[in-house]
Design a protein around this motif. Structure first.
Motif, PDB file in Angstrom:
ATOM      1  N   LEU A  36     -35.572 -57.391  35.305  1.00  0.00           N
ATOM      2  CA  LEU A  36     -35.489 -55.952  35.073  1.00  0.00           C
ATOM      3  C   LEU A  36     -34.860 -55.270  36.275  1.00  0.00           C
ATOM      4  CD1 LEU A  36     -36.239 -53.404  33.384  1.00  0.00           C
ATOM      5  CD2 LEU A  36     -38.391 -53.370  34.660  1.00  0.00           C
ATOM      6  N   ARG A  37     -33.890 -54.425  35.997  1.00  0.00           N
ATOM      7  CA  ARG A  37     -33.314 -53.557  37.023  1.00  0.00           C
ATOM      8  C   ARG A  37     -33.422 -52.138  36.515  1.00  0.00           C
ATOM      9  NH1 ARG A  37     -27.345 -54.172  37.720  1.00  0.00           N
ATOM     10  NH2 ARG A  37     -27.186 -52.036  37.066  1.00  0.00           N
ATOM     11  N   SER A  38     -33.949 -51.252  37.340  1.00  0.00           N
ATOM     12  CA  SER A  38     -34.099 -49.854  36.953  1.00  0.00           C
ATOM     13  C   SER A  38     -33.367 -48.967  37.944  1.00  0.00           C
ATOM     14  CB  SER A  38     -35.575 -49.460  36.909  1.00  0.00           C
ATOM     15  OG  SER A  38     -36.248 -50.194  35.910  1.00  0.00           O
ATOM     16  N   GLU A  39     -32.754 -47.924  37.411  1.00  0.00           N
ATOM     17  CA  GLU A  39     -32.040 -46.957  38.244  1.00  0.00           C
ATOM     18  C   GLU A  39     -32.558 -45.566  37.951  1.00  0.00           C
ATOM     19  OE1 GLU A  39     -27.911 -47.429  37.277  1.00  0.00           O
ATOM     20  OE2 GLU A  39     -27.769 -49.372  38.275  1.00  0.00           O
ATOM     21  N   LEU A  40     -32.674 -44.773  38.995  1.00  0.00           N
ATOM     22  CA  LEU A  40     -33.075 -43.376  38.866  1.00  0.00           C
ATOM     23  C   LEU A  40     -31.901 -42.508  39.273  1.00  0.00           C
ATOM     24  CD1 LEU A  40     -35.319 -41.187  38.508  1.00  0.00           C
ATOM     25  CD2 LEU A  40     -35.753 -41.435  40.950  1.00  0.00           C
ATOM     26  N   ALA A  41     -31.572 -41.542  38.422  1.00  0.00           N
ATOM     27  CA  ALA A  41     -30.495 -40.595  38.726  1.00  0.00           C
ATOM     28  C   ALA A  41     -31.044 -39.187  38.565  1.00  0.00           C
ATOM     29  CB  ALA A  41     -29.317 -40.816  37.788  1.00  0.00           C
ATOM     30  N   GLY A  42     -30.370 -38.253  39.186  1.00  0.00           N
ATOM     31  CA  GLY A  42     -30.786 -36.857  39.114  1.00  0.00           C
ATOM     32  C   GLY A  42     -31.465 -36.424  40.390  1.00  0.00           C
ATOM     33  N   THR A  43     -31.361 -35.150  40.648  1.00  0.00           N
ATOM     34  CA  THR A  43     -31.926 -34.623  41.890  1.00  0.00           C
ATOM     35  C   THR A  43     -33.039 -33.616  41.653  1.00  0.00           C
ATOM     36  OG1 THR A  43     -30.221 -32.918  41.924  1.00  0.00           O
ATOM     37  CG2 THR A  43     -29.777 -34.944  43.178  1.00  0.00           C
ATOM     38  N   GLN A  44     -33.100 -33.081  40.458  1.00  0.00           N
ATOM     39  CA  GLN A  44     -34.109 -32.071  40.133  1.00  0.00           C
ATOM     40  C   GLN A  44     -34.998 -32.579  39.002  1.00  0.00           C
ATOM     41  OE1 GLN A  44     -34.310 -29.198  41.942  1.00  0.00           O
ATOM     42  NE2 GLN A  44     -32.638 -30.082  43.134  1.00  0.00           N
ATOM     43  N   LYS A  45     -36.168 -31.995  38.906  1.00  0.00           N
ATOM     44  CA  LYS A  45     -37.095 -32.363  37.838  1.00  0.00           C
ATOM     45  C   LYS A  45     -36.437 -32.232  36.461  1.00  0.00           C
ATOM     46  CE  LYS A  45     -40.607 -29.624  36.979  1.00  0.00           C
ATOM     47  NZ  LYS A  45     -41.893 -28.932  37.007  1.00  0.00           N
ATOM     48  N   SER A  46     -35.561 -31.272  36.308  1.00  0.00           N
ATOM     49  CA  SER A  46     -34.944 -30.994  35.011  1.00  0.00           C
ATOM     50  C   SER A  46     -33.835 -31.977  34.629  1.00  0.00           C
ATOM     51  CB  SER A  46     -34.389 -29.574  34.998  1.00  0.00           C
ATOM     52  OG  SER A  46     -33.379 -29.443  35.988  1.00  0.00           O
ATOM     53  N   ASN A  47     -33.355 -32.790  35.575  1.00  0.00           N
ATOM     54  CA  ASN A  47     -32.258 -33.702  35.222  1.00  0.00           C
ATOM     55  C   ASN A  47     -32.512 -35.158  35.638  1.00  0.00           C
ATOM     56  OD1 ASN A  47     -31.816 -33.645  38.004  1.00  0.00           O
ATOM     57  ND2 ASN A  47     -29.676 -33.059  37.861  1.00  0.00           N
ATOM     58  N   LEU A  48     -33.774 -35.527  35.783  1.00  0.00           N
ATOM     59  CA  LEU A  48     -34.091 -36.903  36.148  1.00  0.00           C
ATOM     60  C   LEU A  48     -33.831 -37.839  34.979  1.00  0.00           C
ATOM     61  CD1 LEU A  48     -37.400 -36.588  38.213  1.00  0.00           C
ATOM     62  CD2 LEU A  48     -35.096 -37.046  39.061  1.00  0.00           C
ATOM     63  N   LYS A  49     -33.212 -38.981  35.286  1.00  0.00           N
ATOM     64  CA  LYS A  49     -32.918 -39.999  34.282  1.00  0.00           C
ATOM     65  C   LYS A  49     -33.276 -41.355  34.864  1.00  0.00           C
ATOM     66  CE  LYS A  49     -29.151 -37.357  32.366  1.00  0.00           C
ATOM     67  NZ  LYS A  49     -27.805 -36.955  32.617  1.00  0.00           N
ATOM     68  N   ILE A  50     -33.943 -42.168  34.051  1.00  0.00           N
ATOM     69  CA  ILE A  50     -34.269 -43.529  34.439  1.00  0.00           C
ATOM     70  C   ILE A  50     -33.621 -44.457  33.421  1.00  0.00           C
ATOM     71  CG2 ILE A  50     -36.101 -45.248  34.742  1.00  0.00           C
ATOM     72  CD1 ILE A  50     -37.971 -42.910  35.527  1.00  0.00           C
ATOM     73  N   LYS A  51     -32.938 -45.470  33.930  1.00  0.00           N
ATOM     74  CA  LYS A  51     -32.313 -46.457  33.057  1.00  0.00           C
ATOM     75  C   LYS A  51     -32.882 -47.824  33.406  1.00  0.00           C
ATOM     76  CE  LYS A  51     -27.959 -48.335  31.464  1.00  0.00           C
ATOM     77  NZ  LYS A  51     -26.498 -48.289  31.517  1.00  0.00           N
ATOM     78  N   HIS A  52     -33.467 -48.481  32.401  1.00  0.00           N
ATOM     79  CA  HIS A  52     -33.965 -49.848  32.555  1.00  0.00           C
ATOM     80  C   HIS A  52     -32.952 -50.791  31.926  1.00  0.00           C
ATOM     81  CE1 HIS A  52     -37.850 -48.321  33.740  1.00  0.00           C
ATOM     82  NE2 HIS A  52     -38.142 -47.843  32.548  1.00  0.00           N
ATOM     83  N   MET A  53     -32.590 -51.838  32.653  1.00  0.00           N
ATOM     84  CA  MET A  53     -31.704 -52.880  32.146  1.00  0.00           C
ATOM     85  C   MET A  53     -32.463 -54.199  32.246  1.00  0.00           C
ATOM     86  SD  MET A  53     -28.626 -51.180  34.238  1.00  0.00           S
ATOM     87  CE  MET A  53     -29.904 -50.607  35.356  1.00  0.00           C
ATOM     88  N   VAL A  54     -32.718 -54.819  31.108  1.00  0.00           N
ATOM     89  CA  VAL A  54     -33.590 -55.988  31.059  1.00  0.00           C
ATOM     90  C   VAL A  54     -32.876 -57.167  30.412  1.00  0.00           C
ATOM     91  CG1 VAL A  54     -34.663 -55.317  28.868  1.00  0.00           C
ATOM     92  CG2 VAL A  54     -35.909 -56.794  30.423  1.00  0.00           C
ATOM     93  N   ASP A  55     -33.179 -58.349  30.920  1.00  0.00           N
ATOM     94  CA  ASP A  55     -32.720 -59.597  30.325  1.00  0.00           C
ATOM     95  C   ASP A  55     -33.931 -60.506  30.169  1.00  0.00           C
ATOM     96  OD1 ASP A  55     -29.794 -59.342  30.101  1.00  0.00           O
ATOM     97  OD2 ASP A  55     -29.894 -59.140  32.283  1.00  0.00           O
ATOM     98  N   ILE A  56     -34.053 -61.080  28.992  1.00  0.00           N
ATOM     99  CA  ILE A  56     -35.157 -61.986  28.694  1.00  0.00           C
ATOM    100  C   ILE A  56     -34.569 -63.360  28.398  1.00  0.00           C
ATOM    101  CG2 ILE A  56     -37.109 -62.481  27.171  1.00  0.00           C
ATOM    102  CD1 ILE A  56     -37.049 -59.478  26.390  1.00  0.00           C
ATOM    103  N   ALA A  57     -35.059 -64.366  29.081  1.00  0.00           N
ATOM    104  CA  ALA A  57     -34.665 -65.752  28.796  1.00  0.00           C
ATOM    105  C   ALA A  57     -35.800 -66.395  28.006  1.00  0.00           C
ATOM    106  CB  ALA A  57     -34.420 -66.522  30.085  1.00  0.00           C
TER     107      ALA A  57
END
Length: 106
Positions: A36-57
């Motif tokens: 799992l790799r997760s990224e957080l983008a955005g600087t304010q409470k109103s524009n926060l975005k989290i993206k999870h990228m997962v690979d399952i073997a």
């Protein structure tokens, strides 16, 4: 030093990962690893975005049905993650992408 946004992203990632692992186990899907790799983008409470990228073997003896179920659970775990759902209710956008593969395919 960790800042509050990093802790927020880590909490969301941990919850998602634990939920996914529990769902895989509950559905008797033979996962050999989850990445799992997760990224957080955005600087304010109103524009926060989290993206999870997962690979399952999955183990080499996994069936096509188990592979399909694992792929479905990638999204299902996001819908069942308590912390993720609380964050979504607070306006944080969370997206999940990923793949499930048989170990010999990796």
């Amino acid at each position: 030093m960790t800042n509050p946004k990093q802790l927020l992203a880590a909490s969301a990632a941990s919850c998602y990962l634990m939920t996914l692992a529990a769902m895989l186990q509950g559905n008797k899907i033979p996962a050999t690893s989850i990445s799992l790799r997760s990224e957080l983008a955005g600087t304010q409470k109103s524009n926060l975005k989290i993206k999870h990228m997962v690979d399952i073997a999955l183990s080499e003896d996994a069936t096509p049905e188990q592979l399909s179920s694992a792929q479905t659970l990638i999204v299902g775990a996001d819908k069942s993650c308590m912390i993720g759902n609380l964050l979504k209710d607070a306006g944080v956008q969370i997206t999940v992408t990923g793949n499930a593969l048989i170990s010999s395919d990796v």
